[in-house]
Design an enzyme around this catalytic site. Structure first.
Site, PDB file in Angstrom:
ATOM      1  N   GLU A  50       0.832  -1.214   0.000  1.00 17.37           N
ATOM      2  CA  GLU A  50       0.000   0.000   0.000  1.00 17.37           C
ATOM      3  C   GLU A  50       0.865   1.260   0.000  1.00 17.37           C
ATOM      4  OE1 GLU A  50      -3.211   0.312  -0.421  1.00 17.37           O
ATOM      5  OE2 GLU A  50      -3.681  -1.817  -0.353  1.00 17.37           O
ATOM      6  N   ASN A  54       1.286   3.950  -3.052  1.00 14.66           N
ATOM      7  CA  ASN A  54       0.992   5.372  -2.843  1.00 14.66           C
ATOM      8  C   ASN A  54       2.135   6.265  -3.332  1.00 14.66           C
ATOM      9  OD1 ASN A  54      -1.506   4.980  -1.773  1.00 14.66           O
ATOM     10  ND2 ASN A  54      -0.940   5.425   0.350  1.00 14.66           N
ATOM     11  N   ARG A 108      -9.500   4.068  -7.197  1.00 13.30           N
ATOM     12  CA  ARG A 108      -8.881   3.968  -5.877  1.00 13.30           C
ATOM     13  C   ARG A 108     -10.008   3.942  -4.856  1.00 13.30           C
ATOM     14  NH1 ARG A 108      -4.090   2.397  -6.087  1.00 13.30           N
ATOM     15  NH2 ARG A 108      -3.546   2.646  -8.264  1.00 13.30           N
TER      16      ARG A 108
HETATM   17  N1  ATP Z   1       3.094   9.143  -1.003  1.00 15.86           N
HETATM   18  C1  ATP Z   1       2.079   9.990  -1.216  1.00 15.86           C
HETATM   19  N2  ATP Z   1       2.300  11.179  -1.853  1.00 15.86           N
HETATM   20  C2  ATP Z   1       1.280  12.050  -2.066  1.00 15.86           C
HETATM   21  N3  ATP Z   1       0.005  11.835  -1.683  1.00 15.86           N
HETATM   22  C3  ATP Z   1      -0.278  10.679  -1.044  1.00 15.86           C
HETATM   23  C4  ATP Z   1       0.743   9.703  -0.776  1.00 15.86           C
HETATM   24  N4  ATP Z   1       0.169   8.668  -0.132  1.00 15.86           N
HETATM   25  C5  ATP Z   1      -1.132   8.969  -0.004  1.00 15.86           C
HETATM   26  N5  ATP Z   1      -1.426  10.181  -0.557  1.00 15.86           N
HETATM   27  C6  ATP Z   1      -2.742  10.867  -0.559  1.00 15.86           C
HETATM   28  O1  ATP Z   1      -3.534  10.285   0.452  1.00 15.86           O
HETATM   29  C7  ATP Z   1      -4.761   9.784  -0.110  1.00 15.86           C
HETATM   30  C8  ATP Z   1      -5.210   8.546   0.650  1.00 15.86           C
HETATM   31  O2  ATP Z   1      -4.303   7.453   0.451  1.00 15.86           O
HETATM   32  P1  ATP Z   1      -4.860   5.974   0.566  1.00 15.86           P
HETATM   33  O3  ATP Z   1      -3.755   5.036   0.253  1.00 15.86           O
HETATM   34  O4  ATP Z   1      -5.551   5.834   1.874  1.00 15.86           O
HETATM   35  O5  ATP Z   1      -5.992   5.899  -0.564  1.00 15.86           O
HETATM   36  P2  ATP Z   1      -5.792   5.805  -2.151  1.00 15.86           P
HETATM   37  O6  ATP Z   1      -4.381   5.531  -2.497  1.00 15.86           O
HETATM   38  O7  ATP Z   1      -6.387   7.036  -2.745  1.00 15.86           O
HETATM   39  O8  ATP Z   1      -6.706   4.560  -2.508  1.00 15.86           O
HETATM   40  P3  ATP Z   1      -6.289   2.990  -2.330  1.00 15.86           P
HETATM   41  O9  ATP Z   1      -5.020   2.954  -1.513  1.00 15.86           O
HETATM   42  O10 ATP Z   1      -7.445   2.360  -1.612  1.00 15.86           O
HETATM   43  O11 ATP Z   1      -6.087   2.497  -3.724  1.00 15.86           O
HETATM   44  C9  ATP Z   1      -4.443   9.546  -1.587  1.00 15.86           C
HETATM   45  O12 ATP Z   1      -5.613   9.585  -2.376  1.00 15.86           O
HETATM   46  C10 ATP Z   1      -3.491  10.709  -1.875  1.00 15.86           C
HETATM   47  O13 ATP Z   1      -4.193  11.903  -2.097  1.00 15.86           O
HETATM   48 MG    MG Z   2      -3.307   4.026  -1.597  1.00 18.16          MG
END
Ligand code: ATP
Ligand code: MG
Length: 162
Positions: A50, A54, A108
């Site tokens: 995960e 990200n 997502r």
């Molecule tokens: N490394 C990162 N750099 C920039 N923004 C991030 C990063 N990690 C997370 N985010 C932000 O935080 C939000 C939430 O992250 P999360 O992993 O919970 O959900 P997601 O990636 O959108 O969906 P999923 O992980 O369920 O596919 C993301 O949509 C993004 O906007």
């Molecule tokens: Mg994610």
């Protein structure tokens, strides 16, 4: 008395989604030294997957960058730091909320941080817009404690039978 076990490894790779499996398997191979259960290892793999996804998808938005992983083993716990120097997160509290995603169009579900929080014992997000993001996660490997408990239970049962 047992000595406290200390070990450390670093990984650095290009932000390509092909490297997500490499990262998750490498961390799991390193974590195996703590003799985790299959379930504990699966939790670590999912959390790493995960955080790396990200970094690739949100941090670098599919542009090329470097994802870094630092893993430390101390005693029976593993600490994993996963960092990118991508775009950063404006509102960390909002980003951590279950179902929050900034990319709903890309299918997502906004559950990445929630999964990391639930599968690991500790999770912290540090981020500065324009500089990048670091996720620090810790898991305590409980296998030995469980085994000791089981041994104590068996010994108690035996003494009760007498
Ligand atoms: N490394 C990162 N750099 C920039 N923004 C991030 C990063 N990690 C997370 N985010 C932000 O935080 C939000 C939430 O992250 P999360 O992993 O919970 O959900 P997601 O990636 O959108 O969906 P999923 O992980 O369920 O596919 C993301 O949509 C993004 O906007
Ligand atoms: Mg994610």
């Amino acid at each position: 008395m047992k000595n406290i076990y200390e070990n450390e490894m670093k990984l650095e790779f290009v932000s390509k989604s092909n490297n997500e499996a490499f990262a998750r398997i490498s961390v799991a191979a390193f974590a195996a030294q703590l003799d985790p259960t299959v379930e504990e290892l699966a939790d670590i793999k999912t959390a790493v997957s995960e955080a790396v996804t990200n970094a690739i998808v949100h941090g670098y938005e599919d542009k090329e960058g470097t994802v870094k992983i630092l893993c430390k083993l101390v005693g029976n716990s593993i600490t994993i730091e996963i960092s990118d120097t991508g775009k950063g997160i404006e509102n960390i509290e909002m980003a951590k909320r279950p179902l929050y995603t900034s990319k709903p169009d890309l299918e997502r579900s906004g559950m990445g941080f929630t999964i990391m929080e639930n599968f690991m014992d500790e999770m912290e997000v540090q981020s500065i817009v324009g500089l990048g993001t670091k996720v620090i996660m810790k898991k305590v490997i409980k296998k030995d404690e469980v085994e000791e408990e089981t041994i104590t239970e068996v010994l108690n049962q035996i003494s009760n039978m007498k």
